[in-house]
Design an enzyme around this catalytic site. Structure first.
Site, mmCIF file in Angstrom:
data_model
loop_
_atom_site.group_PDB
_atom_site.id
_atom_site.type_symbol
_atom_site.label_atom_id
_atom_site.label_comp_id
_atom_site.label_asym_id
_atom_site.label_seq_id
_atom_site.Cartn_x
_atom_site.Cartn_y
_atom_site.Cartn_z
ATOM 1 N N SER A 124 0.840 -1.211 0.000
ATOM 2 C CA SER A 124 0.000 0.000 0.000
ATOM 3 C C SER A 124 0.874 1.259 0.000
ATOM 4 O O SER A 124 0.580 2.226 -0.715
ATOM 5 C CB SER A 124 -0.992 0.015 1.171
ATOM 6 O OG SER A 124 -0.317 0.014 2.392
ATOM 7 N N ASP A 167 7.176 2.329 6.589
ATOM 8 C CA ASP A 167 6.919 1.827 5.234
ATOM 9 C C ASP A 167 7.066 2.945 4.204
ATOM 10 O O ASP A 167 7.617 2.736 3.120
ATOM 11 C CB ASP A 167 5.512 1.221 5.139
ATOM 12 C CG ASP A 167 5.418 -0.126 5.857
ATOM 13 O OD1 ASP A 167 6.342 -0.456 6.609
ATOM 14 O OD2 ASP A 167 4.408 -0.829 5.667
HETATM 15 C C1 MEV Z 1 4.552 -2.701 9.095
HETATM 16 O O1 MEV Z 1 5.313 -2.838 7.902
HETATM 17 C C2 MEV Z 1 5.436 -2.544 10.283
HETATM 18 C C3 MEV Z 1 4.735 -2.409 11.628
HETATM 19 O O2 MEV Z 1 5.764 -2.112 12.574
HETATM 20 C C4 MEV Z 1 3.679 -1.339 11.650
HETATM 21 C C5 MEV Z 1 4.242 0.063 11.550
HETATM 22 O O3 MEV Z 1 5.421 0.269 11.741
HETATM 23 O O4 MEV Z 1 3.421 0.957 11.306
HETATM 24 C C6 MEV Z 1 4.096 -3.728 12.059
#
Ligand code: MEV
Length: 330
Positions: A124, A167
């Site tokens: 996403s 991300d």
């Molecule tokens: C998602 O890729 C990683 C998590 O740590 C969530 C986040 O950092 O927002 C699980």
């Protein structure tokens, strides 16, 4: 500037509409979190690597007088009628249009992505980044890092509730990053790293996994805080391993991180089985990557040959897809 399109019936039937303009393109790639997922939500550092081989591309063109349209593998139609799972794409598109001062929201967006969604690989965020970059090109604007991440954060907040923001950085950066509290820094790589990413075949919901950790933290604060602190230490040590090229140390920390993530409830039997299979096939280490509760495992190989062997072993252990990726030395 505009091509005439006499064969397009909607152009003939709508007096307001003009032929679509030429498309502008934007790209981004997938990411894998090497250390620190979940802990990063609570301010701990995390380490992410780019997955260059898995990309997303967005083509955006102005379509004055027509409705805003999205064409993708997951949905094709009016943005107004987009189903809930397209929420992050729609939010990212409107945020990008706003950030770049596009006067009209009448655009067509074509998305092509090789990144499997709901697998912890940043699908996403990558799609939102590709759209934001394409919209910026369309307007002849440059979105600096902060502006780009503000756009992607809007898409990500629809996807995951309250994301840490890692991300958004990881899908837009060509090198490994250390991320903490909204800021990312590039990490030097002392020795080429080869990873095999194995899909468990099960979709993971990051929002659900993050909510699960939050609930566990409320119920068992000492246990979860201890896990977060240990994950933070592992991340800092892993940054040193990446710099020095100590694969054995990096691999054993990956396994340790997987165990800690299991202890806070975000692994699954399928992910654990893939980690075991990677270790049995001689990986330096392996762990789940991203939100967990489904999604993917990341295994560290010693060489290209071993990566091939690992990929076969992981597929034999049930992974429907594997991808091999490398992180070059800097
Ligand atoms: C998602 O890729 C990683 C998590 O740590 C969530 C986040 O950092 O927002 C699980």
């Amino acid at each position: 500037m505009h091509n005439s399109s006499p064969t397009d019936p909607s152009a003939a039937s709508n007096a307001r509409s003009a032929a679509p303009g030429p498309p502008s393109q934007g790209h981004a790639h997938a990411k894998a979190i090497l250390f620190g997922e979940h802990a990063v939500v609570y301010g701990a550092p995390a380490l992410a690597v780019p997955l260059h081989g898995l990309g997303a591309q967005a083509d955006v063109r102005l379509t004055p007088g027509r409705e805003t349209r999205i064409d993708s593998q997951l949905f094709a139609g009016s943005a107004q009628a987009a189903p809930q799972h397209m929420g992050p794409v729609v939010a990212g598109l409107y945020a990008a249009l706003e950030a770049t001062g596009v006067e009209t929201d009448e655009v067509q967006v074509c998305i092509r992505s090789a990144i499997p969604h709901s697998r912890g690989l940043g699908s996403s965020a990558a799609v939102a980044t590709a759209i934001a970059r394409a919209v910026a090109v369309l307007r002849g604007k440059i979105l600096d890092h902060d502006a780009l991440h503000a756009v992607v954060a809007k898409a990500e907040s629809v996807a995951h509730g309250r994301p840490s923001g890692i991300d958004a950085w990881a899908v837009a950066t060509q090198v490994p990053i250390r991320f903490q509290s909204g800021r990312a820094t590039a990490i030097d790589v002392g020795r080429r790293l080869i990873f095999v990413v194995a899909d468990s075949g099960q979709q993971g919901s990051t929002a659900e996994a993050v909510a699960g950790v939050r609930e566990l933290r409320a119920a068992q604060p000492k246990h979860v805080e201890a896990a977060i602190s240990r994950l933070a230490e592992l991340t800092e040590d892993a940054v040193d391993d990446v710099r020095s090229g100590d694969l054995a140390a990096l691999g054993s920390r990956m396994l340790h991180a997987h165990k800690l993530l299991t202890s806070i409830g975000v692994s699954s039997p399928a992910l654990d089985a893939l980690v075991e299979a990677a270790l049995a096939a001689g990986a330096h280490g392996a762990k789940l990557t991203g939100g967990g509760l489904g999604g993917c495992v990341l295994a560290l190989a010693d060489s290209d040959e071993q990566a091939e062997h690992l990929a076969l072993a992981l597929r034999a252990a049930g992974a429907p897809h594997t991808w091999t990726t490398e992180v070059s030395t800097t």
